[in-house]
Enzyme design. Structure first.
Site, PDB file in Angstrom:
ATOM      1  N   ARG A  45       0.817  -1.211   0.000  1.00  0.00           N
ATOM      2  CA  ARG A  45       0.000   0.000   0.000  1.00  0.00           C
ATOM      3  C   ARG A  45       0.851   1.261   0.000  1.00  0.00           C
ATOM      4  O   ARG A  45       0.384   2.329  -0.330  1.00  0.00           O
ATOM      5  CB  ARG A  45      -0.917  -0.004   1.228  1.00  0.00           C
ATOM      6  CG  ARG A  45      -2.122  -0.884   1.025  1.00  0.00           C
ATOM      7  CD  ARG A  45      -3.002  -0.858   2.206  1.00  0.00           C
ATOM      8  NE  ARG A  45      -2.260  -1.208   3.409  1.00  0.00           N
ATOM      9  CZ  ARG A  45      -2.818  -1.566   4.542  1.00  0.00           C
ATOM     10  NH1 ARG A  45      -4.111  -1.577   4.664  1.00  0.00           N
ATOM     11  NH2 ARG A  45      -2.090  -1.889   5.590  1.00  0.00           N
ATOM     12  N   LYS A 143       2.271 -19.026   6.127  1.00  0.00           N
ATOM     13  CA  LYS A 143       1.467 -19.360   7.284  1.00  0.00           C
ATOM     14  C   LYS A 143       1.188 -18.096   8.100  1.00  0.00           C
ATOM     15  O   LYS A 143       1.929 -17.131   7.933  1.00  0.00           O
ATOM     16  CB  LYS A 143       2.167 -20.416   8.139  1.00  0.00           C
ATOM     17  CG  LYS A 143       3.453 -19.909   8.821  1.00  0.00           C
ATOM     18  CD  LYS A 143       3.878 -20.845   9.869  1.00  0.00           C
ATOM     19  CE  LYS A 143       3.680 -20.286  11.242  1.00  0.00           C
ATOM     20  NZ  LYS A 143       4.692 -19.352  11.699  1.00  0.00           N
ATOM     21  N   HIS A 173       8.265 -23.123   5.859  1.00  0.00           N
ATOM     22  CA  HIS A 173       9.670 -22.987   5.465  1.00  0.00           C
ATOM     23  C   HIS A 173      10.549 -24.078   6.071  1.00  0.00           C
ATOM     24  O   HIS A 173      11.643 -24.319   5.587  1.00  0.00           O
ATOM     25  CB  HIS A 173      10.201 -21.586   5.752  1.00  0.00           C
ATOM     26  CG  HIS A 173      10.527 -21.308   7.187  1.00  0.00           C
ATOM     27  ND1 HIS A 173       9.589 -20.973   8.117  1.00  0.00           N
ATOM     28  CD2 HIS A 173      11.703 -21.322   7.853  1.00  0.00           C
ATOM     29  CE1 HIS A 173      10.174 -20.784   9.282  1.00  0.00           C
ATOM     30  NE2 HIS A 173      11.459 -20.998   9.166  1.00  0.00           N
ATOM     31  N   LYS A 177      14.251 -26.488   4.630  1.00  0.00           N
ATOM     32  CA  LYS A 177      15.555 -26.564   5.302  1.00  0.00           C
ATOM     33  C   LYS A 177      16.299 -27.805   4.809  1.00  0.00           C
ATOM     34  O   LYS A 177      15.709 -28.872   4.673  1.00  0.00           O
ATOM     35  CB  LYS A 177      15.386 -26.621   6.820  1.00  0.00           C
ATOM     36  CG  LYS A 177      14.920 -25.284   7.411  1.00  0.00           C
ATOM     37  CD  LYS A 177      14.915 -25.341   8.920  1.00  0.00           C
ATOM     38  CE  LYS A 177      14.218 -24.123   9.515  1.00  0.00           C
ATOM     39  NZ  LYS A 177      15.064 -22.934   9.598  1.00  0.00           N
ATOM     40  N   GLU A 211      14.048 -21.914  20.702  1.00  0.00           N
ATOM     41  CA  GLU A 211      14.551 -20.616  20.249  1.00  0.00           C
ATOM     42  C   GLU A 211      15.058 -19.830  21.440  1.00  0.00           C
ATOM     43  O   GLU A 211      14.458 -19.872  22.514  1.00  0.00           O
ATOM     44  CB  GLU A 211      13.429 -19.829  19.568  1.00  0.00           C
ATOM     45  CG  GLU A 211      12.940 -20.472  18.301  1.00  0.00           C
ATOM     46  CD  GLU A 211      11.937 -19.580  17.583  1.00  0.00           C
ATOM     47  OE1 GLU A 211      12.378 -18.769  16.759  1.00  0.00           O
ATOM     48  OE2 GLU A 211      10.737 -19.682  17.876  1.00  0.00           O
ATOM     49  N   ASP A 230       1.744 -21.136  16.249  1.00  0.00           N
ATOM     50  CA  ASP A 230       2.894 -20.565  15.540  1.00  0.00           C
ATOM     51  C   ASP A 230       3.881 -21.641  15.098  1.00  0.00           C
ATOM     52  O   ASP A 230       4.488 -21.525  14.033  1.00  0.00           O
ATOM     53  CB  ASP A 230       3.590 -19.552  16.464  1.00  0.00           C
ATOM     54  CG  ASP A 230       4.680 -18.752  15.763  1.00  0.00           C
ATOM     55  OD1 ASP A 230       4.398 -18.212  14.670  1.00  0.00           O
ATOM     56  OD2 ASP A 230       5.805 -18.676  16.296  1.00  0.00           O
ATOM     57  N   HIS A 235       5.235 -26.330  11.621  1.00  0.00           N
ATOM     58  CA  HIS A 235       6.612 -26.847  11.523  1.00  0.00           C
ATOM     59  C   HIS A 235       6.786 -28.193  12.235  1.00  0.00           C
ATOM     60  O   HIS A 235       7.325 -29.141  11.676  1.00  0.00           O
ATOM     61  CB  HIS A 235       7.610 -25.853  12.116  1.00  0.00           C
ATOM     62  CG  HIS A 235       7.497 -24.461  11.557  1.00  0.00           C
ATOM     63  ND1 HIS A 235       7.203 -24.209  10.240  1.00  0.00           N
ATOM     64  CD2 HIS A 235       7.647 -23.240  12.129  1.00  0.00           C
ATOM     65  CE1 HIS A 235       7.179 -22.897  10.032  1.00  0.00           C
ATOM     66  NE2 HIS A 235       7.439 -22.284  11.164  1.00  0.00           N
ATOM     67  N   LYS A 333       9.969 -20.172  23.112  1.00  0.00           N
ATOM     68  CA  LYS A 333      10.787 -18.957  22.988  1.00  0.00           C
ATOM     69  C   LYS A 333      11.530 -18.770  24.297  1.00  0.00           C
ATOM     70  O   LYS A 333      11.078 -19.223  25.348  1.00  0.00           O
ATOM     71  CB  LYS A 333       9.895 -17.737  22.763  1.00  0.00           C
ATOM     72  CG  LYS A 333       8.966 -17.850  21.554  1.00  0.00           C
ATOM     73  CD  LYS A 333       9.528 -17.145  20.362  1.00  0.00           C
ATOM     74  CE  LYS A 333       8.597 -17.168  19.182  1.00  0.00           C
ATOM     75  NZ  LYS A 333       9.311 -17.176  17.901  1.00  0.00           N
TER      76      LYS A 333
HETATM   77  C1  BG6 Z   1       8.222 -18.892  12.157  1.00  0.00           C
HETATM   78  C2  BG6 Z   1       7.553 -18.471  13.437  1.00  0.00           C
HETATM   79  O1  BG6 Z   1       7.336 -19.619  11.372  1.00  0.00           O
HETATM   80  O2  BG6 Z   1       9.347 -19.686  12.461  1.00  0.00           O
HETATM   81  C3  BG6 Z   1       8.535 -17.731  14.333  1.00  0.00           C
HETATM   82  O3  BG6 Z   1       6.451 -17.642  13.147  1.00  0.00           O
HETATM   83  C4  BG6 Z   1       9.782 -18.552  14.537  1.00  0.00           C
HETATM   84  O4  BG6 Z   1       7.934 -17.416  15.579  1.00  0.00           O
HETATM   85  C5  BG6 Z   1      10.343 -19.029  13.207  1.00  0.00           C
HETATM   86  O5  BG6 Z   1      10.738 -17.753  15.195  1.00  0.00           O
HETATM   87  C6  BG6 Z   1      11.494 -19.981  13.398  1.00  0.00           C
HETATM   88  O6  BG6 Z   1      12.097 -20.220  12.158  1.00  0.00           O
HETATM   89  P1  BG6 Z   1      13.630 -20.606  12.051  1.00  0.00           P
HETATM   90  O7  BG6 Z   1      13.830 -20.886  10.583  1.00  0.00           O
HETATM   91  O8  BG6 Z   1      14.406 -19.432  12.539  1.00  0.00           O
HETATM   92  O9  BG6 Z   1      13.803 -21.807  12.911  1.00  0.00           O
END
Ligand code: BG6
Length: 480
Positions: A45, A143, A173, A177, A211, A230, A235, A333
């Site tokens: 936008r 997502k 994603h 990997k 993380e 999330d 994942h 986290k």
């Molecule tokens: C994302 C989440 O899909 O994946 C994030 O929304 C997360 O919260 C991230 O930090 C982790 O991805 P990666 O590739 O850094 O392990």
């Protein structure tokens, strides 16, 4: 190089575009995989002209491509591929200009929706009504696809009105990997593991995605999602599917996705009757990370919340191969370090001929950091001191075995979209089946009215997560 394409990035000035999409395209360009005709059109936008968006892209690449790979003349050539259009899904402005740009060439058109999910349906409707969807068009969705089964169904149905399923690419994603793809190579290109890959030989499996970071300025989104939506819904369940699925007949998209879907459907239900025993939710309080003191989740958010930043689950798959084998899943986290790995623990030998019983073998697939595969074996301690046993890893570190740069997941995935290869993307029914398993767990948490258990930032989650494995006489894998 792949075939000529135009990639239209909706949310072009957003975080994902800056951190992942533009750097990924640059790396593929540097590797010679983008044809000279390939174009990238940013759409958002914000009222910007082409030069200003190129400035944005230049900054994105300088910030997110390692200096060693940032060749300035390549960078300038890459920027020439880039154009920009200001458009809003709800207004006519800009769309006809986009149409004109797209009509100029008879190439593959990829519409990448790197926007908030609320815009998925309006944008795809627009693409349809503007006549921009045709034989060679594909749509990429980030997502989250919905926040539960019903909303995922609604998003999928809306997109499905405009795009056929074979041109919809739902990104997870993690599937891009390198080590995740290697999991398929490991299982299906080696004769060694498959005979052992059953409840008869495997004691349990652990999947941890830890993380060190907190919610990093994304608290607004994160608070509506939590760790379950999330990370687990997508994942972690995708990783679980790749570990547990039956061998597909080929690597073709539907062959693999059919097998993953069967795993999702075989997950034993967790609901109000057993959620308190099989799941643990946590939320971080103030504590410390490697960089020093860090605030608690609620302080970052600025208001009370029962959103979880940590989840541990004991899942089970009700089928012949896996019945009775726990899959311990864990993500959070503000844990002590960033580690993602899958650990498959084999059963102990049936009878020990040694004084001390041998430790069970473990196969560890590490996704990040320092990607690699370790197989823990028992060997004799060297030296004349008698038959003493030691647990040592047969260790394959990818960095040592291969000297190439480890490409980011997005590099592989974006080019797969252009190639029309859906193997590493989630099919509609997979997403919906994942929600079908997740929804009753979230509902059980909500109906229990129990707040998530606190844990100090920089620790491995609430003590109840430790109890989840210890109760079964097992423990979380900590690298040995
Ligand atoms: C994302 C989440 O899909 O994946 C994030 O929304 C997360 O919260 C991230 O930090 C982790 O991805 P990666 O590739 O850094 O392990």
């Amino acid at each position: 190089p792949v075939e000529p394409f135009t990639l239209v990035v909706f949310g072009g000035t957003g975080d994902l575009s800056r951190r992942k999409i533009l750097p990924a395209l640059f790396h593929r360009d540097a590797a010679g995989q983008l044809p000279v005709e390939a174009r990238i059109i940013g759409v958002s936008r914000r009222v910007l002209d082409r030069e200003a968006f190129r400035g944005f892209a230049r900054e994105a690449l300088t910030d997110h491509v390692a200096a060693a790979h940032l060749d300035m003349s390549l960078l300038e050539k890459f920027l020439e591929r880039i154009d920009y259009i200001a458009a809003d899904a709800t207004e006519d402005e800009g769309w006809s200009r986009l149409g004109t740009l797209l009509e100029q060439r008879d190439d593959i058109k990829v519409f990448y929706l790197a926007t908030t999910p609320e815009l998925f349906a309006p944008i795809s409707k627009r693409l349809g009504s503007q006549g921009l969807v045709g034989r060679n068009t594909r749509i990429v969705l980030e997502k989250p696809i919905g926040k539960n089964f019903q909303s995922a169904l609604a998003v999928n149905s809306e997109i499905g009105k405009v795009f056929p399923e074979d041109s919809i690419y739902r990104i997870d994603h993690y599937l891009g990997k390198e080590t995740v793809q290697n999991l398929m190579a490991l299982r299906f290109a080696n004769a060694l593991f498959e005979p052992l890959w059953t409840a008869a030989r495997i004691d349990h499996v652990q999947i941890s995605v830890a993380e060190e970071l907190g919610v990093e300025g994304r608290a607004g989104y994160y608070d509506t999602a939590g760790a379950m939506r999330d990370m687990v819904q997508n994942h972690i369940l995708q990783l679980l599917c790749l570990v547990a699925m039956e061998p597909p007949t080929s690597i073709a998209a539907d062959s693999v996705r059919d097998e993953k879907l069967k795993v999702l459907k075989a997950l034993k239900p967790i609901n109000t009757s057993n959620a308190s025993v099989l799941t643990v939710r946590g939320q971080y309080r103030a504590g410390a990370s490697a960089g020093g003191a860090v605030a608690g989740y609620l302080d970052e958010l600025g208001h009370p919340s029962t959103t979880e930043t940590f989840v541990a689950i004991k899942a089970e798959i009700g089928n012949w191969r896996w019945n009775g084998v726990p899959f311990y899943l864990r993500t959070g986290k503000r844990l002590p370090s960033r580690v993602s790995e899958i650990m498959v623990q084999f059963r102990a030998v049936p009878h020990s001929v040694f004084d001390s019983p041998p430790e069970p073998n473990r196969l560890v697939i590490r996704l990040q950091p320092d990607e690699g595969v370790k197989l823990w074996l028992m060997i004799k301690d060297p030296g004349p001191g008698g038959m003493r046993l030691q647990h040592v890893p047969l260790d394959m570190s990818f960095a040592q075995a291969f000297s190439v740069r480890n490409p980011d997941a997005y590099e592989r995935l974006i080019l797969d979209v252009v190639r029309g290869n859906q193997t590493l993307f989630m099919r509609r029914d997979e997403v919906e089946a994942a929600w079908t398993w997740i929804d009753p767990i979230i509902e059980a948490w909500q109906s229990s009215n129990e707040a998530p258990k606190p844990y100090v930032a920089g620790t491995w989650g609430p003590s109840a997560a430790v109890a989840l494995t210890e109760r079964d006489g097992r423990s979380w894998y900590e690298g040995a």
